[in-house]
Design a protein around this motif. Structure first.
Motif, PDB file in Angstrom:
ATOM      1  N   GLY A 127       0.914  -1.226  -0.103  1.00  0.00           N
ATOM      2  CA  GLY A 127       0.073  -0.162  -0.191  1.00  0.00           C
ATOM      3  C   GLY A 127       0.766   1.271  -0.042  1.00  0.00           C
ATOM      4  O   GLY A 127       1.956   1.160  -0.024  1.00  0.00           O
ATOM      5  N   SER A 128       0.298   2.343   0.087  1.00  0.00           N
ATOM      6  CA  SER A 128       1.012   3.479   0.270  1.00  0.00           C
ATOM      7  C   SER A 128       0.476   4.480   1.405  1.00  0.00           C
ATOM      8  O   SER A 128      -0.554   4.727   1.263  1.00  0.00           O
ATOM      9  CB  SER A 128       0.666   4.358  -1.132  1.00  0.00           C
ATOM     10  OG  SER A 128       1.279   5.733  -0.974  1.00  0.00           O
ATOM     11  N   PHE A 129       1.337   4.921   2.038  1.00  0.00           N
ATOM     12  CA  PHE A 129       1.077   5.642   3.281  1.00  0.00           C
ATOM     13  C   PHE A 129       0.483   6.997   3.204  1.00  0.00           C
ATOM     14  O   PHE A 129      -0.556   7.386   3.889  1.00  0.00           O
ATOM     15  CB  PHE A 129       2.284   5.916   4.332  1.00  0.00           C
ATOM     16  CG  PHE A 129       2.706   4.769   5.113  1.00  0.00           C
ATOM     17  CD1 PHE A 129       2.118   4.448   6.072  1.00  0.00           C
ATOM     18  CD2 PHE A 129       3.691   4.072   4.925  1.00  0.00           C
ATOM     19  CE1 PHE A 129       2.471   3.409   7.084  1.00  0.00           C
ATOM     20  CE2 PHE A 129       4.236   2.942   5.372  1.00  0.00           C
ATOM     21  CZ  PHE A 129       3.665   2.797   6.598  1.00  0.00           C
ATOM     22  N   SER A 130       0.668   7.396   1.807  1.00  0.00           N
ATOM     23  CA  SER A 130      -0.032   8.902   1.330  1.00  0.00           C
ATOM     24  C   SER A 130      -1.414   8.467   1.076  1.00  0.00           C
ATOM     25  O   SER A 130      -2.116   9.732   1.107  1.00  0.00           O
ATOM     26  CB  SER A 130       0.781   9.305   0.313  1.00  0.00           C
ATOM     27  OG  SER A 130       0.786   8.293  -0.849  1.00  0.00           O
ATOM     28  N   GLN A 131      -1.873   7.434   0.906  1.00  0.00           N
ATOM     29  CA  GLN A 131      -3.121   7.007   0.516  1.00  0.00           C
ATOM     30  C   GLN A 131      -4.177   6.660   1.709  1.00  0.00           C
ATOM     31  O   GLN A 131      -5.215   6.397   1.584  1.00  0.00           O
ATOM     32  CB  GLN A 131      -3.271   6.086  -0.783  1.00  0.00           C
ATOM     33  CG  GLN A 131      -2.898   6.661  -2.065  1.00  0.00           C
ATOM     34  CD  GLN A 131      -2.601   5.582  -3.041  1.00  0.00           C
ATOM     35  OE1 GLN A 131      -3.177   4.364  -2.851  1.00  0.00           O
ATOM     36  NE2 GLN A 131      -2.166   5.940  -4.319  1.00  0.00           N
ATOM     37  N   PHE A 132      -3.302   6.371   2.644  1.00  0.00           N
ATOM     38  CA  PHE A 132      -4.019   5.696   3.909  1.00  0.00           C
ATOM     39  C   PHE A 132      -4.871   6.719   4.728  1.00  0.00           C
ATOM     40  O   PHE A 132      -4.221   8.009   5.054  1.00  0.00           O
ATOM     41  CB  PHE A 132      -3.190   5.201   5.000  1.00  0.00           C
ATOM     42  CG  PHE A 132      -2.447   3.817   4.425  1.00  0.00           C
ATOM     43  CD1 PHE A 132      -2.937   3.198   3.202  1.00  0.00           C
ATOM     44  CD2 PHE A 132      -1.382   3.371   5.201  1.00  0.00           C
ATOM     45  CE1 PHE A 132      -2.258   2.126   2.774  1.00  0.00           C
ATOM     46  CE2 PHE A 132      -0.673   2.253   4.589  1.00  0.00           C
ATOM     47  CZ  PHE A 132      -1.004   1.649   3.296  1.00  0.00           C
ATOM     48  N   GLU A 133      -6.257   6.847   5.146  1.00  0.00           N
ATOM     49  CA  GLU A 133      -7.026   7.842   5.478  1.00  0.00           C
ATOM     50  C   GLU A 133      -6.913   7.901   6.905  1.00  0.00           C
ATOM     51  O   GLU A 133      -7.576   8.777   7.682  1.00  0.00           O
ATOM     52  CB  GLU A 133      -8.390   7.457   4.796  1.00  0.00           C
ATOM     53  CG  GLU A 133      -8.574   7.864   3.337  1.00  0.00           C
ATOM     54  CD  GLU A 133      -9.983   7.533   2.871  1.00  0.00           C
ATOM     55  OE1 GLU A 133     -10.786   7.477   3.762  1.00  0.00           O
ATOM     56  OE2 GLU A 133      -9.897   7.866   1.613  1.00  0.00           O
TER      57      GLU A 133
END
Length: 584
Positions: A127-133
């Motif tokens: 995944g990508s931390f920048s996309q984690f809400e």
């Protein structure tokens, strides 16, 4: 992007392995009552503090932890490792590249106690931390029952993050959109997506059986819906729709009953991607889990425990997925303890229930045990319903008189005992809680819908005191001439033969005859009965009265009961289900 990410991980791992020399230490974080073994410095504190230079944590299980993991795998369809991650959004690189990865370590990843490059080929959760809400989330990676048990695991990220909790869980696939979101994956791993609009169960075959066999049972899908006070109206009830393969389903909303179990044995293709459609934002969880192994056949091939389900799925349940060829056993999820039998044919159903029908309801036979020859040559009912007390009395009398029960009656007794509908007493049996209802695949489809509604409302009546009170109010206020019509009809129709002196039975049947069809069809149904030739020969004045009043008394009672059913359970007259298949 995927190729770039994999290459990026390989580069970092190669750099790490070429320069890393670290003696195993005890980690600050534990699992199953013991500390994990840290294989690098960040793993000691279970924290990435310098993501540019040390973006990995490597952990090894103790022998006891590995044994615990193996034990869960053995007892269930597999096991999962749940890791809770907390990170700082402020530490995400300005470049926007912020990959996350989580994977298992196995015995062959180690050589002379050191990690090897075989880790490059592992299936990962990415995944990508920048996309984690959310800055706090959980991820589960599962292995199947017969897979190699992991020796440990690793996590990667180029932001500041820490592991706050590690647990061994049952294998699962899906997600939970809660305060701490959870993402669960099968052995093939996958990518964390934050849209919560679908779940890909194609990896389920690697963990769960895709058909019911004597020793293993197909998994279930649990759909959790947020509590709803506003569920719409009787004419426009709110619903959630979803697609599974080439099948489309609808879930009507109800108050306070918002966990729906979809048995995968009810689906044509159990390992499909499920895509939420209408009102998908109301779904809090979409998760596939193993079914209880008690649901499998016992060594003699018997099935004693029910599959929890909504009744709407039973109509087109693939018979090839039944656990036995002669019947399938369900529990009504909306009313726990109400068991539902679907039989392959009338013959099997008769052997289960004809003798009980005469014992509990048939005028002139109540309280007696008719012979096998009588039960085989006389008609009971094409569908059945029985409360716990009557079932306990039946089996008590059989035991006290040493009456020989047939094969299926013995199976029924065991089912009732195992599910605590009846209990063994000092002399005979006493009532527990719950009820039994049934119909048969031999009935034509239009009758199956009517039978299901009629018998299921009996099940509610048996088990819900408030509902019985509402029925009693309607019954006692009911027009006397219309009641006379109904009771005479019950007494004189040869296939019915109800004991009209039994007040409990009369109120129960009064309710079921009114609620077995939709409210809009109530008037026509009772006018149709009043128009039958046999009814007019036997009770001409009563029949004329129903036609003269246009069956209004029945319509009025139906409206009261219909409103009560909707307000309390989201159900309605003629419809005892919330989940149904739709035409695509």
């Amino acid at each position: 992007m995927k190729k770039f990410f994999c290459a990026y991980l390989i580069f970092l791992l190669a750099l790490l392995f070429s320069s890393c020399s670290f003696k195993e230490k005890e980690s600050y974080i534990g699992m199953s009552g013991e500390r994990l073994i840290a294989l690098n410095r960040p793993a000691v504190k279970a924290k990435i503090e310098k993501p540019r230079s040390s973006p990995y944590m490597f952990f090894k299980f103790t022998e006891n932890q590995k044994a615990h993991f193996s034990n869960v795998c053995y007892k269930k369809s597999g096991a999962g490792l749940s890791v809770r991650i907390s990170f700082s959004r402020n530490s995400i690189p300005k470049s926007g590249e912020s990959p996350f990865a989580f994977g298992f370590l196995f015995d062959d990843d180690f050589s002379s106690g050191n990690l090897t490059s075989s880790i490059y080929t592992h299936k990962l959760v990415t995944g990508s931390f920048s996309q984690f809400e959310s800055e706090d989330f959980r991820v589960v990676l599962s292995v199947a029952k017969n897979d190699f048990v992991p020796t440990g695991f690793f996590v990667h990220g180029n932001v500041k993050f820490k592991i706050t909790e590690i647990q061994i869980t049952e294998a699962a696939i899906g997600w939970e959109n809660t305060d701490v979101p959870l993402f669960a994956f099968g052995p093939s791993g996958g990518k964390i997506k934050w849209d919560f609009s679908s779940a890909d169960f194609s990896d389920a075959r690697r963990i769960f059986p895709d058909q019911n066999i004597p020793t293993r049972i197909m998994p279930k899908i649990e759909i959790k819906i947020s509590d709803q006070e506003d569920i719409g109206t009787l004419k426009n009830q709110k619903r959630i729709t979803f697609i599974s393969g080439d099948e489309k389903f609808s879930i009507r909303l109800s108050r306070n009953k918002n966990l729906k179990t979809i048995q995968t044995s009810a689906l044509k293709n159990p390992a499909e991607k499920i895509v939420l459609r209408e009102n998908k934002n109301l779904v809090e969880s979409l998760m596939m889990k193993a079914s209880d192994q008690r649901l499998a056949q016992d060594p003699e091939g018997n099935v004693f425990y029910p599959l929890k389900t909504d009744l709407g799925l039973i109509f087109e349940w693939p018979q090839k997925n039944w656990r036995r060829s002669d019947y399938e056993l369900f529990e009504w999820e909306l009313f726990p303890g109400v068991l539902f039998f679907d039989f392959a044919d009338y013959k099997v159903q008769n052997q289960f229930f004809t003798r009980i029908a005469y014992f509990t309801e048939k005028s002139g036979y109540k309280g007696t045990l008719v012979s096998d020859e009588f039960a085989e040559t006389h008609h009971g009912y094409n569908a059945h319903d029985y409360k716990a007390k009557d079932l306990a009395n039946f089996f008590s009398l059989a035991e006290q008189t040493q009456f020989a029960l047939n094969y299926y009656e013995e199976i029924l007794k065991r089912i009732l005992l195992e599910n605590k509908i009846i209990k063994k007493g000092k002399s005979g049996y006493k009532e527990g809680s719950g009820a039994v209802i049934s119909f048969s695949r031999e009935s034509p489809e239009y009758l199956r819908y009517t039978f299901m509604a009629h018998e299921s409302w009996h099940g509610v009546y048996f088990t819900d005191e408030n509902f019985r009170n509402i029925v009693a109010t309607c019954y006692n206020m009911f027009d006397s001439n219309s009641m006379s019509f109904l009771k005479t009809f019950w007494e004189t129709q040869p296939t019915l033969g109800y004991d009209t002196t039994d007040e409990y039975l009369m109120q129960n049947e009064f309710m079921a005859y009114i609620m077995q069809q939709s409210f809009s069809n109530t008037r026509n149904y009772f006018l149709q009965i009043a128009g039958r030739g046999s009814v007019n020969r036997i009770q001409p004045e009563d029949a004329q009265y129903i036609r003269k009043t246009n069956a209004q008394a029945f319509v009025d009672a139906s409206e009261v009961l219909n409103t009560y059913a909707f307000d309390n359970w989201g159900l309605s007259c003629g419809r005892v289900f919330l989940v149904q298949r739709l035409e695509n």
